[in-house]
Design a protein around this motif. Structure first.
Motif, PDB file in Angstrom:
ATOM      1  N   ILE A  80     -11.210 -39.212 -29.813  1.00  0.00           N
ATOM      2  CA  ILE A  80     -10.717 -38.250 -28.825  1.00  0.00           C
ATOM      3  C   ILE A  80      -9.209 -38.414 -28.728  1.00  0.00           C
ATOM      4  CG2 ILE A  80     -10.860 -37.462 -26.445  1.00  0.00           C
ATOM      5  CD1 ILE A  80     -13.688 -38.646 -26.344  1.00  0.00           C
ATOM      6  N   GLY A  81      -8.481 -37.389 -29.141  1.00  0.00           N
ATOM      7  CA  GLY A  81      -7.028 -37.468 -29.158  1.00  0.00           C
ATOM      8  C   GLY A  81      -6.376 -36.366 -28.343  1.00  0.00           C
ATOM      9  N   ARG A  82      -5.128 -36.109 -28.652  1.00  0.00           N
ATOM     10  CA  ARG A  82      -4.358 -35.069 -27.971  1.00  0.00           C
ATOM     11  C   ARG A  82      -4.024 -33.949 -28.955  1.00  0.00           C
ATOM     12  NH1 ARG A  82      -1.220 -36.408 -23.723  1.00  0.00           N
ATOM     13  NH2 ARG A  82      -0.799 -34.168 -23.702  1.00  0.00           N
ATOM     14  N   SER A  83      -3.530 -32.852 -28.433  1.00  0.00           N
ATOM     15  CA  SER A  83      -3.173 -31.709 -29.272  1.00  0.00           C
ATOM     16  C   SER A  83      -1.919 -32.012 -30.082  1.00  0.00           C
ATOM     17  CB  SER A  83      -2.932 -30.479 -28.391  1.00  0.00           C
ATOM     18  OG  SER A  83      -1.819 -30.702 -27.544  1.00  0.00           O
ATOM     19  N   LYS A  84      -1.630 -31.162 -31.055  1.00  0.00           N
ATOM     20  CA  LYS A  84      -0.497 -31.392 -31.947  1.00  0.00           C
ATOM     21  C   LYS A  84       0.847 -31.279 -31.231  1.00  0.00           C
ATOM     22  CE  LYS A  84      -2.792 -30.197 -36.276  1.00  0.00           C
ATOM     23  NZ  LYS A  84      -2.786 -29.343 -37.497  1.00  0.00           N
ATOM     24  N   SER A  85       0.876 -30.697 -30.037  1.00  0.00           N
ATOM     25  CA  SER A  85       2.123 -30.603 -29.275  1.00  0.00           C
ATOM     26  C   SER A  85       2.412 -31.855 -28.463  1.00  0.00           C
ATOM     27  CB  SER A  85       2.073 -29.391 -28.329  1.00  0.00           C
ATOM     28  OG  SER A  85       1.085 -29.586 -27.326  1.00  0.00           O
ATOM     29  N   SER A  86       1.531 -32.842 -28.565  1.00  0.00           N
ATOM     30  CA  SER A  86       1.619 -34.037 -27.723  1.00  0.00           C
ATOM     31  C   SER A  86       2.513 -35.115 -28.332  1.00  0.00           C
ATOM     32  CB  SER A  86       0.219 -34.612 -27.499  1.00  0.00           C
ATOM     33  OG  SER A  86       0.272 -35.929 -27.014  1.00  0.00           O
ATOM     34  N   GLN A 127      -7.688 -33.186 -26.631  1.00  0.00           N
ATOM     35  CA  GLN A 127      -7.601 -32.894 -25.202  1.00  0.00           C
ATOM     36  C   GLN A 127      -6.168 -32.485 -24.869  1.00  0.00           C
ATOM     37  OE1 GLN A 127     -10.067 -32.838 -23.027  1.00  0.00           O
ATOM     38  NE2 GLN A 127     -11.657 -33.586 -24.426  1.00  0.00           N
ATOM     39  N   ASP A 128      -6.010 -31.646 -23.841  1.00  0.00           N
ATOM     40  CA  ASP A 128      -4.687 -31.105 -23.534  1.00  0.00           C
ATOM     41  C   ASP A 128      -3.886 -31.940 -22.550  1.00  0.00           C
ATOM     42  OD1 ASP A 128      -6.077 -30.621 -21.240  1.00  0.00           O
ATOM     43  OD2 ASP A 128      -5.805 -28.446 -21.239  1.00  0.00           O
ATOM     44  N   SER A 129      -4.454 -33.051 -22.084  1.00  0.00           N
ATOM     45  CA  SER A 129      -3.719 -33.911 -21.162  1.00  0.00           C
ATOM     46  C   SER A 129      -4.267 -35.333 -21.248  1.00  0.00           C
ATOM     47  CB  SER A 129      -3.839 -33.410 -19.718  1.00  0.00           C
ATOM     48  OG  SER A 129      -5.155 -33.609 -19.226  1.00  0.00           O
ATOM     49  N   THR A 130      -3.445 -36.296 -20.817  1.00  0.00           N
ATOM     50  CA  THR A 130      -3.886 -37.686 -20.797  1.00  0.00           C
ATOM     51  C   THR A 130      -5.069 -37.873 -19.855  1.00  0.00           C
ATOM     52  OG1 THR A 130      -1.696 -38.527 -21.361  1.00  0.00           O
ATOM     53  CG2 THR A 130      -3.173 -40.048 -20.230  1.00  0.00           C
ATOM     54  N   GLY A 131      -5.036 -37.190 -18.712  1.00  0.00           N
ATOM     55  CA  GLY A 131      -6.125 -37.304 -17.755  1.00  0.00           C
ATOM     56  C   GLY A 131      -7.453 -36.864 -18.331  1.00  0.00           C
ATOM     57  N   ASN A 132      -7.437 -35.735 -19.051  1.00  0.00           N
ATOM     58  CA  ASN A 132      -8.671 -35.241 -19.665  1.00  0.00           C
ATOM     59  C   ASN A 132      -9.149 -36.174 -20.775  1.00  0.00           C
ATOM     60  OD1 ASN A 132      -8.737 -33.045 -17.980  1.00  0.00           O
ATOM     61  ND2 ASN A 132      -7.800 -31.636 -19.437  1.00  0.00           N
ATOM     62  N   LEU A 133      -8.201 -36.746 -21.530  1.00  0.00           N
ATOM     63  CA  LEU A 133      -8.573 -37.689 -22.590  1.00  0.00           C
ATOM     64  C   LEU A 133      -9.222 -38.929 -21.986  1.00  0.00           C
ATOM     65  CD1 LEU A 133      -6.514 -38.645 -25.721  1.00  0.00           C
ATOM     66  CD2 LEU A 133      -7.593 -40.413 -24.345  1.00  0.00           C
ATOM     67  N   LEU A 134      -8.644 -39.437 -20.927  1.00  0.00           N
ATOM     68  CA  LEU A 134      -9.178 -40.624 -20.257  1.00  0.00           C
ATOM     69  C   LEU A 134     -10.603 -40.380 -19.768  1.00  0.00           C
ATOM     70  CD1 LEU A 134      -8.373 -43.496 -19.267  1.00  0.00           C
ATOM     71  CD2 LEU A 134      -7.589 -42.427 -17.154  1.00  0.00           C
ATOM     72  N   GLY A 148     -14.096 -42.131 -21.225  1.00  0.00           N
ATOM     73  CA  GLY A 148     -14.951 -42.825 -20.262  1.00  0.00           C
ATOM     74  C   GLY A 148     -16.374 -42.316 -20.261  1.00  0.00           C
ATOM     75  N   GLN A 149     -16.564 -41.046 -20.654  1.00  0.00           N
ATOM     76  CA  GLN A 149     -17.893 -40.432 -20.588  1.00  0.00           C
ATOM     77  C   GLN A 149     -18.590 -40.317 -21.936  1.00  0.00           C
ATOM     78  OE1 GLN A 149     -17.143 -36.639 -18.700  1.00  0.00           O
ATOM     79  NE2 GLN A 149     -16.933 -37.535 -16.653  1.00  0.00           N
ATOM     80  N   THR A 150     -17.887 -40.621 -23.037  1.00  0.00           N
ATOM     81  CA  THR A 150     -18.448 -40.413 -24.372  1.00  0.00           C
ATOM     82  C   THR A 150     -18.763 -41.750 -25.047  1.00  0.00           C
ATOM     83  OG1 THR A 150     -17.073 -38.423 -24.582  1.00  0.00           O
ATOM     84  CG2 THR A 150     -18.106 -39.291 -26.599  1.00  0.00           C
ATOM     85  N   PRO A 151     -20.023 -42.088 -25.230  1.00  0.00           N
ATOM     86  CA  PRO A 151     -20.389 -43.339 -25.898  1.00  0.00           C
ATOM     87  C   PRO A 151     -19.791 -43.415 -27.313  1.00  0.00           C
ATOM     88  CG  PRO A 151     -22.300 -42.363 -24.832  1.00  0.00           C
ATOM     89  CD  PRO A 151     -21.215 -41.337 -24.774  1.00  0.00           C
ATOM     90  N   ILE A 169     -13.147 -43.479 -28.943  1.00  0.00           N
ATOM     91  CA  ILE A 169     -11.869 -44.170 -28.971  1.00  0.00           C
ATOM     92  C   ILE A 169     -10.767 -43.132 -28.761  1.00  0.00           C
ATOM     93  CG2 ILE A 169     -11.686 -43.947 -31.490  1.00  0.00           C
ATOM     94  CD1 ILE A 169     -10.225 -46.667 -31.515  1.00  0.00           C
ATOM     95  N   GLY A 170      -9.694 -43.553 -28.091  1.00  0.00           N
ATOM     96  CA  GLY A 170      -8.570 -42.653 -27.849  1.00  0.00           C
ATOM     97  C   GLY A 170      -7.322 -43.454 -27.546  1.00  0.00           C
ATOM     98  N   TYR A 171      -6.339 -42.813 -26.946  1.00  0.00           N
ATOM     99  CA  TYR A 171      -5.064 -43.481 -26.651  1.00  0.00           C
ATOM    100  C   TYR A 171      -4.420 -42.839 -25.425  1.00  0.00           C
ATOM    101  CZ  TYR A 171      -3.915 -39.437 -29.567  1.00  0.00           C
ATOM    102  OH  TYR A 171      -3.858 -38.170 -30.097  1.00  0.00           O
ATOM    103  N   ILE A 172      -3.772 -43.690 -24.628  1.00  0.00           N
ATOM    104  CA  ILE A 172      -3.131 -43.218 -23.401  1.00  0.00           C
ATOM    105  C   ILE A 172      -1.867 -44.035 -23.146  1.00  0.00           C
ATOM    106  CG2 ILE A 172      -5.269 -42.454 -22.267  1.00  0.00           C
ATOM    107  CD1 ILE A 172      -5.166 -45.126 -20.676  1.00  0.00           C
ATOM    108  N   ASP A 173      -0.987 -43.516 -22.292  1.00  0.00           N
ATOM    109  CA  ASP A 173       0.096 -44.322 -21.747  1.00  0.00           C
ATOM    110  C   ASP A 173      -0.527 -45.449 -20.927  1.00  0.00           C
ATOM    111  OD1 ASP A 173       0.974 -41.488 -22.058  1.00  0.00           O
ATOM    112  OD2 ASP A 173       2.921 -42.320 -21.496  1.00  0.00           O
ATOM    113  N   ALA A 174       0.043 -46.637 -21.020  1.00  0.00           N
ATOM    114  CA  ALA A 174      -0.498 -47.785 -20.287  1.00  0.00           C
ATOM    115  C   ALA A 174      -0.561 -47.528 -18.780  1.00  0.00           C
ATOM    116  CB  ALA A 174       0.345 -49.023 -20.575  1.00  0.00           C
TER     117      ALA A 174
END
Length: 216
Positions: free
Chosen positions: A91-97, A120-127, A131-134, A137-142
């Motif tokens: 689960i990542g972010r869009s190409k504009s990220s 996903q279009d935002s860090t919040g949505n990625l997080l 959290g909901q997808t068994p 893996i993804g990435y976020i600002d600490a």
């Protein structure tokens, strides 16, 4: 009055280049055609990034090579890196990220993500999605880490301010505020305030980022 809107780092860069906004915030440096747009860079903070997984993933640390192989689609099951027999969901972010660009640069040596990755279009949505997808893996600002996901170590090194400053944890980006030409008036006053010791040593840390004056 200061109006803030989102959309990703490249949205910020494109908007300031066309004078649609006064300041374009970005995780990444200006490249390509925008280099000729007359943009002036103001480095204002350091943003550490975390590789996160769903809590049911039985892995605590990955090497850079393993992370790269997962994000490019070479590794597709957690058992290939010592985990359980479970398909990996990216689960990542869009190409504009800018977050996506940072991970591509610091983890993947410039290679792009597999087409199998969900964007996903935002860090919040990625997080939320991780959290909901068994098996995900993804990435976020600490700064956005919470207890709904698990942060992985990078080459056995956990994220900490000290490890970033010492160069032991290399997944981070400088945060940029770009202006078209040298800033003047209220725009200059605002950027000067962001770069002041008062803001850097207090509010930057409160927001979960690192002051630029701490970097060696």
């Amino acid at each position: 009055q200061i109006n803030v809107s989102g959309g990703g780092s490249f949205t910020g860069l494109n908007n300031v280049a066309t004078s649609a906004v006064n300041i374009g915030n970005s995780d990444v440096e200006v490249t390509g055609e925008l280099k000729d747009a007359g943009l002036v860079d103001h480095q204002v903070a350091v943003a550490p990034f975390l590789i996160i997984v769903n809590k049911n993933v039985a892995i605590d640390s990955l090497t850079k090579v393993q992370m790269k192989d997962i994000f490019t689609g070479k590794i597709t099951n957690w058992k290939e890196v010592g985990g359980k027999d479970q398909e990996i969901a990216i689960i990542g972010r869009s190409k504009s990220s800018g977050s996506r660009a940072t991970i591509s640069k610091s983890v993947m040596d410039g290679e792009d993500f597999t087409d199998a990755a969900t964007a996903q279009d935002s860090t919040g949505n990625l997080l939320t999605a991780v959290g909901q997808t068994p098996g995900s893996i993804g990435y976020i600002d600490a700064a956005y880490l919470n207890d709904t996901v698990k942060a992985l170590k990078f080459n056995g090194v956990a994220y900490s301010t000290e490890n970033v400053v010492d160069g032991k944890y290399p997944i981070y980006a400088y945060e940029h505020m770009y202006t078209k030409g040298e800033p003047t008036g209220k725009v200059k006053e605002f950027i000067d305030y962001i770069l002041s010791d008062e803001f850097q040593n207090n509010f930057i840390k409160q927001a979960g980022f690192l002051p630029v004056n701490q970097m060696k």
